[in-house]
Design an enzyme around this catalytic site. Sequence first.
Site, mmCIF file in Angstrom:
data_model
loop_
_atom_site.group_PDB
_atom_site.id
_atom_site.type_symbol
_atom_site.label_atom_id
_atom_site.label_comp_id
_atom_site.label_asym_id
_atom_site.label_seq_id
_atom_site.Cartn_x
_atom_site.Cartn_y
_atom_site.Cartn_z
ATOM 1 N N ASN A 98 0.815 -1.224 0.000
ATOM 2 C CA ASN A 98 0.000 0.000 0.000
ATOM 3 C C ASN A 98 0.847 1.272 0.000
ATOM 4 O O ASN A 98 0.351 2.342 -0.364
ATOM 5 C CB ASN A 98 -0.949 0.001 1.199
ATOM 6 C CG ASN A 98 -2.262 -0.722 0.880
ATOM 7 O OD1 ASN A 98 -2.561 -0.986 -0.295
ATOM 8 N ND2 ASN A 98 -3.032 -1.050 1.905
ATOM 9 N N LEU A 338 -3.417 -9.273 6.005
ATOM 10 C CA LEU A 338 -3.184 -8.787 4.633
ATOM 11 C C LEU A 338 -1.860 -8.038 4.463
ATOM 12 O O LEU A 338 -1.501 -7.645 3.350
ATOM 13 C CB LEU A 338 -4.346 -7.891 4.190
ATOM 14 C CG LEU A 338 -5.693 -8.613 3.996
ATOM 15 C CD1 LEU A 338 -6.796 -7.634 3.659
ATOM 16 C CD2 LEU A 338 -5.584 -9.676 2.904
ATOM 17 N N HIS A 339 -1.142 -7.795 5.548
ATOM 18 C CA HIS A 339 0.218 -7.246 5.444
ATOM 19 C C HIS A 339 0.300 -5.962 4.639
ATOM 20 O O HIS A 339 1.262 -5.751 3.883
ATOM 21 C CB HIS A 339 1.167 -8.309 4.862
ATOM 22 C CG HIS A 339 1.016 -9.638 5.514
ATOM 23 N ND1 HIS A 339 0.269 -10.662 4.966
ATOM 24 C CD2 HIS A 339 1.448 -10.105 6.708
ATOM 25 C CE1 HIS A 339 0.280 -11.707 5.788
ATOM 26 N NE2 HIS A 339 0.979 -11.383 6.848
ATOM 27 N N CYS A 340 -0.703 -5.086 4.789
ATOM 28 C CA CYS A 340 -0.729 -3.801 4.057
ATOM 29 C C CYS A 340 -0.618 -4.003 2.554
ATOM 30 O O CYS A 340 -0.144 -3.112 1.839
ATOM 31 C CB CYS A 340 0.386 -2.855 4.503
ATOM 32 S SG CYS A 340 0.278 -2.343 6.193
ATOM 33 N N ALA A 341 -1.011 -5.155 2.067
ATOM 34 C CA ALA A 341 -0.841 -5.421 0.632
ATOM 35 C C ALA A 341 -2.033 -6.222 0.095
ATOM 36 O O ALA A 341 -1.881 -7.361 -0.351
ATOM 37 C CB ALA A 341 0.479 -6.161 0.398
#
Lengths: 386, 74
Positions: A98, A338-341
Amino acid sequence: MIYLDNAATSWPKPDCVPEAMLHFLREVGASPGRSGHRLALEAERVRLDAREAVAALFGAPDPMRVVFTLNATTALNIVARGLLSPGAHVLTTGIEHNAVLRPLRALEQCGVVVDMVPSARDGTVEVAAVEDNVGPRTQLLVVNHASNVCGTVLPIRAIGEVARRHGVAFAVDAAQTGGCWPIDVEADHVDLLVFSGHKGLLGPTGTGGLVLGRGFHAERLPALVHGGTGSRSEDEHQPDFLPDKYEAGTPNIVGLAGLLAAVRYVSARGVEAIRAEEQALTQRLIDGLMGIPGVRVVGTGKAQLQTAVVSFTLDGHSVSQVALALDEQFGVLCRPGLHCAPRAHQTLGTAPQGTLRLSPGPFTTTDEIDRAVEAVRQLAGRRTDG
Amino acid sequence: MAEFAVILFHSTSHAVYAERVLRRAGLAVKMIPTPRHLSSDCGSAVRIAASDQAASLEALGAAGVVFDRVERLG
Ligand SMILES: Cc1ncc(COP(=O)(O)O)c(C=O)c1O
Protein backbone atom coordinates in the site's frame (compact mmCIF):
# COMPACT_ATOMS: atom_id res chain seq x y z
CA MET A 1 10.51 -16.31 22.16
CA ILE A 2 11.00 -16.81 18.45
CA TYR A 3 10.77 -13.57 16.48
CA LEU A 4 9.66 -14.27 12.92
CA ASP A 5 8.40 -10.83 11.92
CA ASN A 6 11.54 -9.41 10.34
CA ALA A 7 9.63 -8.40 7.22
CA ALA A 8 7.79 -5.81 9.33
CA THR A 9 10.83 -4.67 11.31
CA SER A 10 13.98 -6.64 11.96
CA TRP A 11 14.77 -7.67 15.52
CA PRO A 12 17.02 -8.09 17.34
CA LYS A 13 19.36 -5.42 16.06
CA PRO A 14 23.11 -6.00 16.21
CA ASP A 15 24.44 -4.65 19.55
CA CYS A 16 26.38 -1.93 17.75
CA VAL A 17 23.07 -0.25 16.79
CA PRO A 18 21.70 0.64 20.25
CA GLU A 19 25.28 1.37 21.35
CA ALA A 20 25.79 3.89 18.53
CA MET A 21 22.45 5.54 19.30
CA LEU A 22 23.22 5.80 23.00
CA HIS A 23 26.66 7.17 22.24
CA PHE A 24 25.18 9.75 19.90
CA LEU A 25 22.57 10.86 22.41
CA ARG A 26 25.10 11.12 25.20
CA GLU A 27 28.11 12.56 23.41
CA VAL A 28 26.93 14.34 20.26
CA GLY A 29 23.25 15.09 20.45
CA ALA A 30 23.17 18.12 18.14
CA SER A 31 21.20 18.57 14.94
CA PRO A 32 23.22 18.41 11.70
CA GLY A 33 23.14 21.17 9.12
CA ARG A 34 21.99 23.91 11.48
CA SER A 35 24.60 25.51 13.71
CA GLY A 36 28.30 25.44 12.91
CA HIS A 37 29.65 24.43 16.32
CA ARG A 38 31.66 21.30 16.86
CA LEU A 39 28.75 19.09 17.88
CA ALA A 40 26.65 20.16 14.91
CA LEU A 41 29.60 19.38 12.65
CA GLU A 42 30.08 16.04 14.34
CA ALA A 43 26.41 15.25 13.76
CA GLU A 44 26.86 16.19 10.09
CA ARG A 45 29.84 13.83 9.89
CA VAL A 46 27.71 11.00 11.27
CA ARG A 47 25.08 11.75 8.64
CA LEU A 48 27.75 11.81 5.92
CA ASP A 49 29.11 8.47 7.17
CA ALA A 50 25.59 7.09 6.92
CA ARG A 51 25.18 8.44 3.37
CA GLU A 52 28.52 6.92 2.34
CA ALA A 53 27.70 3.55 3.90
CA VAL A 54 24.29 3.39 2.19
CA ALA A 55 25.74 4.58 -1.15
CA ALA A 56 28.44 1.90 -1.03
CA LEU A 57 25.93 -0.82 -0.15
CA PHE A 58 23.74 0.05 -3.15
CA GLY A 59 26.53 0.75 -5.64
CA ALA A 60 25.77 4.49 -5.81
CA PRO A 61 28.84 6.58 -6.62
CA ASP A 62 27.82 9.85 -4.96
CA PRO A 63 26.80 10.05 -1.27
CA MET A 64 25.07 13.40 -1.91
CA ARG A 65 22.50 11.46 -3.93
CA VAL A 66 21.45 9.52 -0.81
CA VAL A 67 18.47 11.28 0.78
CA PHE A 68 17.21 10.28 4.21
CA THR A 69 13.51 10.19 5.06
CA LEU A 70 11.64 8.83 8.05
CA ASN A 71 10.64 5.63 6.24
CA ALA A 72 10.20 4.06 2.83
CA THR A 73 6.64 5.35 2.64
CA THR A 74 7.75 8.99 2.68
CA ALA A 75 10.30 8.30 -0.05
CA LEU A 76 7.65 6.59 -2.19
CA ASN A 77 5.38 9.60 -1.74
CA ILE A 78 8.19 11.92 -2.87
CA VAL A 79 8.61 9.80 -6.00
CA ALA A 80 4.97 9.32 -6.94
CA ARG A 81 3.70 12.79 -6.10
CA GLY A 82 6.75 14.47 -7.56
CA LEU A 83 6.83 12.71 -10.90
CA LEU A 84 3.17 12.27 -11.75
CA SER A 85 0.91 15.06 -12.95
CA PRO A 86 -2.61 14.83 -14.39
CA GLY A 87 -2.67 12.85 -17.63
CA ALA A 88 0.54 10.97 -16.82
CA HIS A 89 0.58 7.19 -16.96
CA VAL A 90 2.23 5.10 -14.25
CA LEU A 91 2.88 1.40 -14.45
CA THR A 92 3.23 -0.87 -11.44
CA THR A 93 2.71 -4.55 -10.56
CA GLY A 94 0.20 -6.80 -8.85
CA ILE A 95 2.35 -7.44 -5.77
CA GLU A 96 2.72 -3.91 -4.48
CA HIS A 97 2.49 -2.72 -0.89
CA ASN A 98 0.00 0.00 0.00
CA ALA A 99 2.98 2.33 0.38
CA VAL A 100 3.04 2.32 -3.43
CA LEU A 101 -0.63 1.78 -4.21
CA ARG A 102 -2.19 4.37 -1.91
CA PRO A 103 -0.17 7.31 -3.26
CA LEU A 104 -1.01 6.09 -6.78
CA ARG A 105 -4.72 5.74 -5.98
CA ALA A 106 -4.74 9.26 -4.53
CA LEU A 107 -3.10 10.57 -7.71
CA GLU A 108 -5.64 8.71 -9.80
CA GLN A 109 -8.25 11.06 -8.31
CA CYS A 110 -6.28 13.91 -9.89
CA GLY A 111 -6.21 12.41 -13.37
CA VAL A 112 -3.13 10.17 -13.26
CA VAL A 113 -3.68 6.88 -15.12
CA VAL A 114 -2.59 3.84 -13.09
CA ASP A 115 -1.97 0.46 -14.72
CA MET A 116 -0.82 -2.80 -13.26
CA VAL A 117 1.28 -5.34 -15.07
CA PRO A 118 -0.42 -8.68 -14.51
CA SER A 119 1.44 -10.85 -12.01
CA ALA A 120 1.30 -14.65 -11.94
CA ARG A 121 -0.22 -16.45 -8.97
CA ASP A 122 3.23 -16.98 -7.47
CA GLY A 123 3.94 -13.23 -7.61
CA THR A 124 6.32 -13.35 -10.57
CA VAL A 125 6.07 -10.78 -13.37
CA GLU A 126 7.03 -11.33 -17.00
CA VAL A 127 9.43 -8.70 -18.30
CA ALA A 128 7.71 -8.87 -21.71
CA ALA A 129 4.41 -8.00 -20.02
CA VAL A 130 6.03 -4.90 -18.54
CA GLU A 131 7.18 -3.79 -21.96
CA ASP A 132 3.73 -4.46 -23.47
CA ASN A 133 2.17 -2.04 -20.99
CA VAL A 134 4.58 0.87 -21.44
CA GLY A 135 2.96 3.60 -23.52
CA PRO A 136 3.83 7.04 -24.86
CA ARG A 137 2.49 8.76 -21.73
CA THR A 138 4.21 6.46 -19.24
CA GLN A 139 6.19 8.63 -16.84
CA LEU A 140 7.04 6.16 -14.13
CA LEU A 141 7.52 2.45 -13.68
CA VAL A 142 7.49 1.58 -9.99
CA VAL A 143 7.99 -2.00 -8.84
CA ASN A 144 8.35 -3.88 -5.62
CA HIS A 145 11.76 -5.58 -5.60
CA ALA A 146 10.43 -8.36 -3.38
CA SER A 147 6.93 -9.03 -2.15
CA ASN A 148 6.43 -8.47 1.57
CA VAL A 149 3.73 -11.15 1.43
CA CYS A 150 5.40 -14.09 -0.33
CA GLY A 151 9.00 -12.93 -0.83
CA THR A 152 8.99 -13.36 -4.61
CA VAL A 153 11.81 -11.28 -6.11
CA LEU A 154 11.31 -9.41 -9.38
CA PRO A 155 14.07 -9.20 -12.01
CA ILE A 156 14.72 -5.49 -11.59
CA ARG A 157 17.72 -5.36 -13.89
CA ALA A 158 15.71 -6.68 -16.84
CA ILE A 159 12.76 -4.45 -15.96
CA GLY A 160 15.14 -1.50 -15.62
CA GLU A 161 16.42 -2.16 -19.12
CA VAL A 162 12.87 -1.85 -20.42
CA ALA A 163 12.43 1.44 -18.57
CA ARG A 164 15.74 2.76 -19.87
CA ARG A 165 14.88 1.77 -23.45
CA HIS A 166 11.60 3.66 -23.27
CA GLY A 167 12.93 6.66 -21.37
CA VAL A 168 10.64 5.99 -18.40
CA ALA A 169 11.74 6.81 -14.83
CA PHE A 170 12.35 3.56 -12.96
CA ALA A 171 11.65 3.41 -9.23
CA VAL A 172 12.25 0.34 -7.10
CA ASP A 173 10.65 -0.29 -3.71
CA ALA A 174 13.53 -2.11 -2.01
CA ALA A 175 11.95 -2.08 1.46
CA GLN A 176 12.15 -5.88 1.58
CA THR A 177 15.50 -6.39 -0.14
CA GLY A 178 17.87 -3.73 1.17
CA GLY A 179 20.57 -5.54 3.17
CA CYS A 180 19.52 -9.07 2.22
CA TRP A 181 19.55 -9.13 -1.58
CA PRO A 182 22.22 -7.60 -3.83
CA ILE A 183 21.26 -4.24 -5.34
CA ASP A 184 23.36 -2.07 -7.63
CA VAL A 185 21.55 1.09 -8.68
CA GLU A 186 23.76 1.68 -11.69
CA ALA A 187 23.92 -1.89 -13.05
CA ASP A 188 20.21 -2.39 -12.30
CA HIS A 189 19.29 0.84 -14.16
CA VAL A 190 17.47 2.21 -11.12
CA ASP A 191 16.62 5.91 -11.20
CA LEU A 192 15.03 6.04 -7.76
CA LEU A 193 15.78 3.42 -5.15
CA VAL A 194 13.52 3.53 -2.11
CA PHE A 195 14.84 1.80 1.00
CA SER A 196 13.67 1.17 4.51
CA GLY A 197 16.26 1.48 7.29
CA HIS A 198 14.55 -0.70 9.87
CA LYS A 199 14.12 -3.98 8.02
CA GLY A 200 17.01 -5.81 6.31
CA LEU A 201 19.41 -2.92 6.88
CA LEU A 202 18.94 -3.66 10.63
CA GLY A 203 18.66 -0.01 11.65
CA PRO A 204 16.09 1.56 13.98
CA THR A 205 12.54 2.53 13.04
CA GLY A 206 12.17 6.07 11.74
CA THR A 207 14.87 5.63 9.10
CA GLY A 208 14.60 5.13 5.36
CA GLY A 209 15.31 7.03 2.21
CA LEU A 210 15.83 7.46 -1.45
CA VAL A 211 18.91 6.97 -3.63
CA LEU A 212 18.92 8.89 -6.91
CA GLY A 213 20.69 7.10 -9.73
CA ARG A 214 23.48 8.98 -11.49
CA GLY A 215 21.52 9.50 -14.68
CA PHE A 216 18.38 10.85 -13.01
CA HIS A 217 17.98 14.62 -13.10
CA ALA A 218 16.72 15.88 -9.75
CA GLU A 219 15.09 18.88 -11.49
CA ARG A 220 12.43 16.40 -12.64
CA LEU A 221 11.45 15.65 -9.05
CA PRO A 222 10.10 18.51 -6.94
CA ALA A 223 10.35 18.35 -3.15
CA LEU A 224 7.31 17.04 -1.28
CA VAL A 225 8.01 18.73 2.06
CA HIS A 226 9.31 22.29 2.18
CA GLY A 227 10.99 23.89 5.17
CA GLY A 228 14.19 24.59 7.02
CA THR A 229 17.34 22.82 5.91
CA GLY A 230 20.00 24.96 7.58
CA SER A 231 21.24 25.93 4.13
CA ARG A 232 20.34 29.06 2.09
CA SER A 233 18.60 30.52 5.13
CA GLU A 234 18.19 33.90 3.43
CA ASP A 235 16.02 32.31 0.75
CA GLU A 236 12.32 31.67 1.37
CA HIS A 237 12.30 29.02 -1.36
CA GLN A 238 13.30 25.40 -0.95
CA PRO A 239 16.92 24.75 -2.04
CA ASP A 240 17.20 22.93 -5.36
CA PHE A 241 20.40 21.00 -4.61
CA LEU A 242 20.87 17.51 -3.22
CA PRO A 243 20.48 16.25 -0.59
CA ASP A 244 18.94 19.30 1.15
CA LYS A 245 16.12 19.60 -1.38
CA TYR A 246 14.31 16.55 0.04
CA GLU A 247 15.41 16.85 3.67
CA ALA A 248 13.49 19.78 5.15
CA GLY A 249 12.96 19.59 8.89
CA THR A 250 15.16 18.30 11.69
CA PRO A 251 16.22 14.76 10.74
CA ASN A 252 16.11 11.63 12.86
CA ILE A 253 19.84 11.92 13.44
CA VAL A 254 19.83 9.54 16.42
CA GLY A 255 18.23 7.00 14.13
CA LEU A 256 20.81 7.69 11.43
CA ALA A 257 23.60 7.08 13.94
CA GLY A 258 22.01 3.68 14.53
CA LEU A 259 21.49 3.10 10.81
CA LEU A 260 25.16 3.85 10.16
CA ALA A 261 26.25 1.21 12.67
CA ALA A 262 23.71 -1.21 11.20
CA VAL A 263 24.78 -0.75 7.58
CA ARG A 264 28.43 -1.15 8.58
CA TYR A 265 27.47 -4.38 10.32
CA VAL A 266 25.56 -5.64 7.26
CA SER A 267 28.42 -4.66 4.93
CA ALA A 268 31.01 -6.41 7.10
CA ARG A 269 28.94 -9.57 7.34
CA GLY A 270 28.19 -9.31 3.62
CA VAL A 271 24.85 -9.13 1.82
CA GLU A 272 25.72 -12.30 -0.13
CA ALA A 273 26.55 -14.16 3.08
CA ILE A 274 23.35 -13.00 4.79
CA ARG A 275 21.42 -13.95 1.68
CA ALA A 276 22.92 -17.47 1.64
CA GLU A 277 22.06 -18.06 5.30
CA GLU A 278 18.54 -16.74 4.90
CA GLN A 279 18.00 -18.85 1.80
CA ALA A 280 18.86 -22.02 3.69
CA LEU A 281 16.53 -21.07 6.56
CA THR A 282 13.77 -20.16 4.13
CA GLN A 283 13.92 -23.48 2.28
CA ARG A 284 13.91 -25.34 5.59
CA LEU A 285 10.85 -23.38 6.66
CA ILE A 286 9.01 -23.93 3.35
CA ASP A 287 9.77 -27.66 3.35
CA GLY A 288 8.79 -28.04 6.98
CA LEU A 289 5.48 -26.24 6.50
CA MET A 290 4.64 -28.09 3.28
CA GLY A 291 5.00 -31.36 5.19
CA ILE A 292 2.06 -30.42 7.44
CA PRO A 293 -1.38 -31.57 6.26
CA GLY A 294 -3.64 -28.61 5.46
CA VAL A 295 -0.83 -26.09 4.98
CA ARG A 296 -0.70 -24.21 1.70
CA VAL A 297 2.45 -22.14 1.14
CA VAL A 298 2.02 -19.27 -1.32
CA GLY A 299 4.67 -17.97 -3.71
CA THR A 300 7.14 -19.96 -5.73
CA GLY A 301 8.03 -22.44 -2.99
CA LYS A 302 11.67 -22.05 -4.03
CA ALA A 303 13.91 -20.22 -1.58
CA GLN A 304 16.39 -19.22 -4.30
CA LEU A 305 13.67 -17.13 -5.96
CA GLN A 306 12.61 -15.25 -2.86
CA THR A 307 13.55 -13.39 0.28
CA ALA A 308 13.10 -14.84 3.76
CA VAL A 309 9.34 -14.28 3.83
CA VAL A 310 7.05 -17.31 3.92
CA SER A 311 3.27 -16.98 3.82
CA PHE A 312 0.82 -19.82 4.26
CA THR A 313 -2.74 -20.73 5.09
CA LEU A 314 -3.92 -23.59 7.24
CA ASP A 315 -7.13 -25.33 6.18
CA GLY A 316 -9.93 -24.99 8.70
CA HIS A 317 -8.18 -22.32 10.75
CA SER A 318 -8.40 -18.55 10.76
CA VAL A 319 -4.99 -16.93 10.38
CA SER A 320 -5.50 -14.52 13.26
CA GLN A 321 -6.42 -17.33 15.67
CA VAL A 322 -3.37 -19.32 14.64
CA ALA A 323 -1.16 -16.24 15.10
CA LEU A 324 -2.54 -15.67 18.57
CA ALA A 325 -2.01 -19.32 19.52
CA LEU A 326 1.53 -19.25 18.11
CA ASP A 327 2.31 -16.21 20.24
CA GLU A 328 0.61 -17.26 23.46
CA GLN A 329 1.31 -20.99 23.46
CA PHE A 330 4.63 -21.24 21.63
CA GLY A 331 6.21 -17.80 21.79
CA VAL A 332 6.34 -17.63 17.99
CA LEU A 333 5.80 -14.06 16.80
CA CYS A 334 4.49 -13.64 13.27
CA ARG A 335 2.08 -11.48 11.33
CA PRO A 336 -1.34 -12.65 10.10
CA GLY A 337 -3.71 -10.94 7.69
CA LEU A 338 -3.18 -8.79 4.63
CA HIS A 339 0.22 -7.25 5.44
CA CYS A 340 -0.73 -3.80 4.06
CA ALA A 341 -0.84 -5.42 0.63
CA PRO A 342 -4.43 -6.36 -0.33
CA ARG A 343 -3.54 -6.31 -4.03
CA ALA A 344 -0.71 -8.78 -3.53
CA HIS A 345 -3.10 -11.10 -1.67
CA GLN A 346 -5.57 -10.86 -4.56
CA THR A 347 -2.78 -11.81 -6.95
CA LEU A 348 -1.74 -14.72 -4.75
CA GLY A 349 -5.35 -15.88 -4.30
CA THR A 350 -5.34 -15.32 -0.53
CA ALA A 351 -7.66 -12.27 -0.25
CA PRO A 352 -9.60 -11.34 1.78
CA GLN A 353 -8.65 -13.60 4.69
CA GLY A 354 -4.90 -13.25 4.15
CA THR A 355 -2.11 -15.50 5.31
CA LEU A 356 0.19 -16.18 8.21
CA ARG A 357 3.59 -14.74 7.47
CA LEU A 358 6.78 -16.07 9.04
CA SER A 359 9.82 -13.95 8.23
CA PRO A 360 13.22 -15.04 9.56
CA GLY A 361 16.13 -12.65 9.76
CA PRO A 362 19.91 -12.64 10.03
CA PHE A 363 19.79 -13.77 13.66
CA THR A 364 17.28 -16.60 13.24
CA THR A 365 18.63 -20.10 13.89
CA THR A 366 17.70 -23.44 12.29
CA ASP A 367 16.54 -24.60 15.70
CA GLU A 368 14.08 -21.70 15.85
CA ILE A 369 12.78 -22.61 12.38
CA ASP A 370 12.28 -26.22 13.46
CA ARG A 371 10.46 -25.17 16.62
CA ALA A 372 8.20 -22.82 14.68
CA VAL A 373 7.33 -25.57 12.19
CA GLU A 374 6.63 -27.96 15.06
CA ALA A 375 4.33 -25.36 16.65
CA VAL A 376 2.34 -25.02 13.42
CA ARG A 377 2.16 -28.82 13.15
CA GLN A 378 0.70 -29.09 16.64
CA LEU A 379 -1.82 -26.32 16.02
CA ALA A 380 -2.84 -27.88 12.70
CA GLY A 381 -4.11 -30.89 14.60
CA ARG A 382 -6.21 -28.83 17.02
CA ARG A 383 -9.03 -26.38 16.94
CA THR A 384 -7.77 -22.79 17.20
CA ASP A 385 -11.08 -21.02 16.74
CA GLY A 386 -12.39 -21.55 20.26
CA MET B 1 51.12 35.25 8.70
CA ALA B 2 50.21 32.24 6.55
CA GLU B 3 47.90 32.80 3.61
CA PHE B 4 44.63 30.92 3.68
CA ALA B 5 41.85 30.31 1.24
CA VAL B 6 38.25 29.62 2.28
CA ILE B 7 35.92 27.39 0.33
CA LEU B 8 32.28 28.39 0.70
CA PHE B 9 29.29 26.11 0.33
CA HIS B 10 25.53 26.23 0.04
CA SER B 11 25.03 23.57 2.68
CA THR B 12 26.88 21.91 5.56
CA SER B 13 26.25 18.54 3.95
CA HIS B 14 28.53 19.73 1.14
CA ALA B 15 31.01 21.40 3.50
CA VAL B 16 31.50 18.28 5.60
CA TYR B 17 31.70 16.15 2.45
CA ALA B 18 34.44 18.48 1.17
CA GLU B 19 36.30 18.19 4.46
CA ARG B 20 36.17 14.39 4.10
CA VAL B 21 37.32 14.39 0.47
CA LEU B 22 40.20 16.80 1.11
CA ARG B 23 41.41 14.84 4.15
CA ARG B 24 41.35 11.68 2.08
CA ALA B 25 43.47 13.50 -0.51
CA GLY B 26 46.01 14.18 2.24
CA LEU B 27 45.36 17.93 2.44
CA ALA B 28 45.25 19.93 5.68
CA VAL B 29 41.78 21.38 6.27
CA LYS B 30 39.95 23.14 9.05
CA MET B 31 36.23 23.70 9.37
CA ILE B 32 35.54 27.30 10.35
CA PRO B 33 32.41 29.38 10.77
CA THR B 34 31.85 31.25 7.53
CA PRO B 35 33.37 34.74 7.92
CA ARG B 36 30.43 37.15 8.04
CA HIS B 37 31.78 39.43 5.33
CA LEU B 38 31.96 36.59 2.81
CA SER B 39 28.59 34.86 2.76
CA SER B 40 25.49 34.01 4.72
CA ASP B 41 24.63 30.89 2.75
CA CYS B 42 25.99 28.19 5.00
CA GLY B 43 27.36 28.54 8.50
CA SER B 44 30.45 26.42 7.94
CA ALA B 45 33.33 26.81 5.51
CA VAL B 46 36.50 24.88 4.81
CA ARG B 47 39.81 26.67 5.34
CA ILE B 48 42.86 25.47 3.45
CA ALA B 49 46.37 26.78 2.88
CA ALA B 50 46.33 29.14 -0.07
CA SER B 51 49.11 27.07 -1.62
CA ASP B 52 46.81 24.02 -1.57
CA GLN B 53 44.03 25.74 -3.50
CA ALA B 54 44.68 24.16 -6.90
CA ALA B 55 45.10 20.66 -5.46
CA SER B 56 41.98 21.12 -3.31
CA LEU B 57 39.76 22.23 -6.17
CA GLU B 58 41.01 19.36 -8.25
CA ALA B 59 40.16 16.85 -5.50
CA LEU B 60 36.71 18.37 -5.05
CA GLY B 61 36.09 18.33 -8.79
CA ALA B 62 37.14 14.69 -9.09
CA ALA B 63 34.69 13.68 -6.35
CA GLY B 64 31.94 15.91 -7.73
CA VAL B 65 31.62 17.95 -4.53
CA VAL B 66 29.55 21.07 -5.14
CA PHE B 67 30.82 24.33 -3.66
CA ASP B 68 29.83 27.97 -3.99
CA ARG B 69 33.16 29.77 -4.43
CA VAL B 70 36.65 30.26 -3.05
CA GLU B 71 37.91 33.42 -1.30
CA ARG B 72 41.34 34.44 -0.08
CA LEU B 73 41.79 35.22 3.59
CA GLY B 74 44.60 37.69 4.11
C1 LIG C 1 7.31 -3.81 0.14
C2 LIG C 1 7.19 -2.71 1.13
N1 LIG C 1 7.13 -1.43 0.71
C3 LIG C 1 7.05 -0.41 1.57
C4 LIG C 1 7.00 -0.60 2.93
C5 LIG C 1 6.88 0.58 3.82
O1 LIG C 1 8.03 0.74 4.59
P1 LIG C 1 8.04 1.78 5.80
O2 LIG C 1 7.13 1.19 6.83
O3 LIG C 1 9.47 1.84 6.23
O4 LIG C 1 7.54 3.06 5.29
C6 LIG C 1 7.05 -1.92 3.42
C7 LIG C 1 6.97 -2.25 4.86
O5 LIG C 1 6.23 -1.81 5.67
C8 LIG C 1 7.15 -3.00 2.50
O6 LIG C 1 7.20 -4.24 2.92
